[in-house]
Scaffold this motif. Structure first.
Motif, PDB file in Angstrom:
ATOM      1  N   ASP A 151       2.469   0.854   7.227  1.00  0.00           N
ATOM      2  CA  ASP A 151       2.560  -0.597   7.010  1.00  0.00           C
ATOM      3  C   ASP A 151       1.354  -1.109   6.241  1.00  0.00           C
ATOM      4  OD1 ASP A 151       4.971  -0.741   8.365  1.00  0.00           O
ATOM      5  OD2 ASP A 151       4.069  -1.444  10.242  1.00  0.00           O
ATOM      6  N   CYS A 152       0.154  -0.672   6.623  1.00  0.00           N
ATOM      7  CA  CYS A 152      -1.060  -1.110   5.943  1.00  0.00           C
ATOM      8  C   CYS A 152      -1.059  -0.695   4.477  1.00  0.00           C
ATOM      9  CB  CYS A 152      -2.297  -0.558   6.645  1.00  0.00           C
ATOM     10  SG  CYS A 152      -2.628  -1.307   8.253  1.00  0.00           S
ATOM     11  N   LEU A 153      -0.568   0.493   4.191  1.00  0.00           N
ATOM     12  CA  LEU A 153      -0.535   0.971   2.810  1.00  0.00           C
ATOM     13  C   LEU A 153       0.391   0.131   1.931  1.00  0.00           C
ATOM     14  CD1 LEU A 153      -0.514   4.800   3.432  1.00  0.00           C
ATOM     15  CD2 LEU A 153      -2.269   3.540   2.175  1.00  0.00           C
ATOM     16  N   ARG A 154       1.344  -0.538   2.542  1.00  0.00           N
ATOM     17  CA  ARG A 154       2.281  -1.371   1.778  1.00  0.00           C
ATOM     18  C   ARG A 154       1.649  -2.672   1.310  1.00  0.00           C
ATOM     19  NH1 ARG A 154       5.933  -0.231   6.410  1.00  0.00           N
ATOM     20  NH2 ARG A 154       6.731   1.847   5.934  1.00  0.00           N
ATOM     21  N   GLY A 155       0.471  -3.006   1.831  1.00  0.00           N
ATOM     22  CA  GLY A 155      -0.246  -4.185   1.352  1.00  0.00           C
ATOM     23  C   GLY A 155      -0.521  -5.211   2.426  1.00  0.00           C
ATOM     24  N   GLY A 156      -1.452  -6.116   2.090  1.00  0.00           N
ATOM     25  CA  GLY A 156      -1.786  -7.212   2.970  1.00  0.00           C
ATOM     26  C   GLY A 156      -2.813  -6.909   4.040  1.00  0.00           C
ATOM     27  N   MET A 157      -3.328  -5.702   4.059  1.00  0.00           N
ATOM     28  CA  MET A 157      -4.295  -5.333   5.106  1.00  0.00           C
ATOM     29  C   MET A 157      -5.629  -4.857   4.518  1.00  0.00           C
ATOM     30  SD  MET A 157      -2.879  -6.063   7.947  1.00  0.00           S
ATOM     31  CE  MET A 157      -4.045  -5.331   9.067  1.00  0.00           C
ATOM     32  N   GLY A 158      -5.981  -5.406   3.365  1.00  0.00           N
ATOM     33  CA  GLY A 158      -7.271  -5.082   2.768  1.00  0.00           C
ATOM     34  C   GLY A 158      -7.175  -4.512   1.377  1.00  0.00           C
ATOM     35  N   THR A 159      -6.032  -3.977   1.017  1.00  0.00           N
ATOM     36  CA  THR A 159      -5.864  -3.444  -0.335  1.00  0.00           C
ATOM     37  C   THR A 159      -5.468  -4.582  -1.277  1.00  0.00           C
ATOM     38  OG1 THR A 159      -3.559  -2.873   0.107  1.00  0.00           O
ATOM     39  CG2 THR A 159      -5.214  -1.144   0.468  1.00  0.00           C
ATOM     40  N   PRO A 160      -5.707  -4.432  -2.571  1.00  0.00           N
ATOM     41  CA  PRO A 160      -5.363  -5.494  -3.521  1.00  0.00           C
ATOM     42  C   PRO A 160      -3.867  -5.817  -3.500  1.00  0.00           C
ATOM     43  CG  PRO A 160      -6.689  -3.786  -4.583  1.00  0.00           C
ATOM     44  CD  PRO A 160      -6.325  -3.278  -3.220  1.00  0.00           C
ATOM     45  N   ASP A 161      -3.556  -7.094  -3.648  1.00  0.00           N
ATOM     46  CA  ASP A 161      -2.163  -7.540  -3.639  1.00  0.00           C
ATOM     47  C   ASP A 161      -1.328  -6.877  -4.723  1.00  0.00           C
ATOM     48  OD1 ASP A 161      -2.605  -9.187  -1.466  1.00  0.00           O
ATOM     49  OD2 ASP A 161      -3.003 -10.956  -2.709  1.00  0.00           O
ATOM     50  N   ASP A 162      -1.971  -6.553  -5.842  1.00  0.00           N
ATOM     51  CA  ASP A 162      -1.210  -5.941  -6.941  1.00  0.00           C
ATOM     52  C   ASP A 162      -1.025  -4.434  -6.768  1.00  0.00           C
ATOM     53  OD1 ASP A 162      -3.718  -4.882  -7.545  1.00  0.00           O
ATOM     54  OD2 ASP A 162      -3.896  -5.917  -9.476  1.00  0.00           O
ATOM     55  N   GLY A 163      -1.579  -3.868  -5.679  1.00  0.00           N
ATOM     56  CA  GLY A 163      -1.405  -2.445  -5.411  1.00  0.00           C
ATOM     57  C   GLY A 163      -2.217  -1.534  -6.297  1.00  0.00           C
ATOM     58  N   ASP A 164      -3.173  -2.103  -7.043  1.00  0.00           N
ATOM     59  CA  ASP A 164      -3.975  -1.308  -7.975  1.00  0.00           C
ATOM     60  C   ASP A 164      -5.193  -0.734  -7.244  1.00  0.00           C
ATOM     61  OD1 ASP A 164      -4.947  -0.095 -10.238  1.00  0.00           O
ATOM     62  OD2 ASP A 164      -5.662  -1.955 -11.168  1.00  0.00           O
ATOM     63  N   PHE A 165      -4.947   0.366  -6.527  1.00  0.00           N
ATOM     64  CA  PHE A 165      -6.036   1.016  -5.813  1.00  0.00           C
ATOM     65  C   PHE A 165      -5.817   2.516  -5.779  1.00  0.00           C
ATOM     66  CE2 PHE A 165      -2.925   0.143  -2.509  1.00  0.00           C
ATOM     67  CZ  PHE A 165      -2.979   1.236  -1.671  1.00  0.00           C
TER      68      PHE A 165
END
Length: 129
Positions: free
Chosen positions: A42-56
């Motif tokens: 769930d965290c990897l899908r976003g909203g838990m510290g990673t950039p909203d655009d998924g660029d990480f």
């Protein structure tokens, strides 16, 4: 701009320590980024510290050391912990996985974590070093 999160594999001594290491890599000291495989996904899908655009990027350094710490012995320990909480319909599968892990066979927790990262992030997000 691509953000890189570094998992220091030399700090991963078991599954509980992995949750701490990845939480701090993404969200700083005391940070949270999952405490079980489902919440990690769930965290990897976003909203838990990673950039909203998924660029990480997740750069897992000294991953071979983590692979040993999250190997069959730790996998068996984790599966034993699940037995008491599992739905009765899942017990035969869990017991089979536990027997395989105890014999040094089958996928490990390390394998499962890699699978989760690869399933939940774009290709190229994971870099093993």
């Amino acid at each position: 701009m691509t953000v890189t999160y570094v998992i220091d594999g030399s700090q991963v001594t078991g599954l509980e320590r992995f949750w701490n290491v990845v939480g701090e890599a993404v969200n700083g000291p005391g940070g949270y980024f999952g405490r079980n495989p489902d919440s990690f996904a769930d965290c990897l899908r976003g909203g838990m510290g990673t950039p909203d655009d998924g660029d990480f990027v997740i750069e897992w350094r000294d991953h071979a050391r983590s692979a040993r710490a999250l190997g069959h012995e730790e996998t068996a320990r984790y599966l034993r912990g699940l037995l008491g909480r599992a739905d009765p319909s899942n017990l035969p599968r869990l017991r089979e996985e536990l027997a395989r892990a105890g014999a040094g066979l089958g996928p490990t927790l390390f394998d499962r974590l890699l699978e989760i990262i690869r399933d939940e992030t774009p290709a190229g997000t994971l870099r093993l070093r």
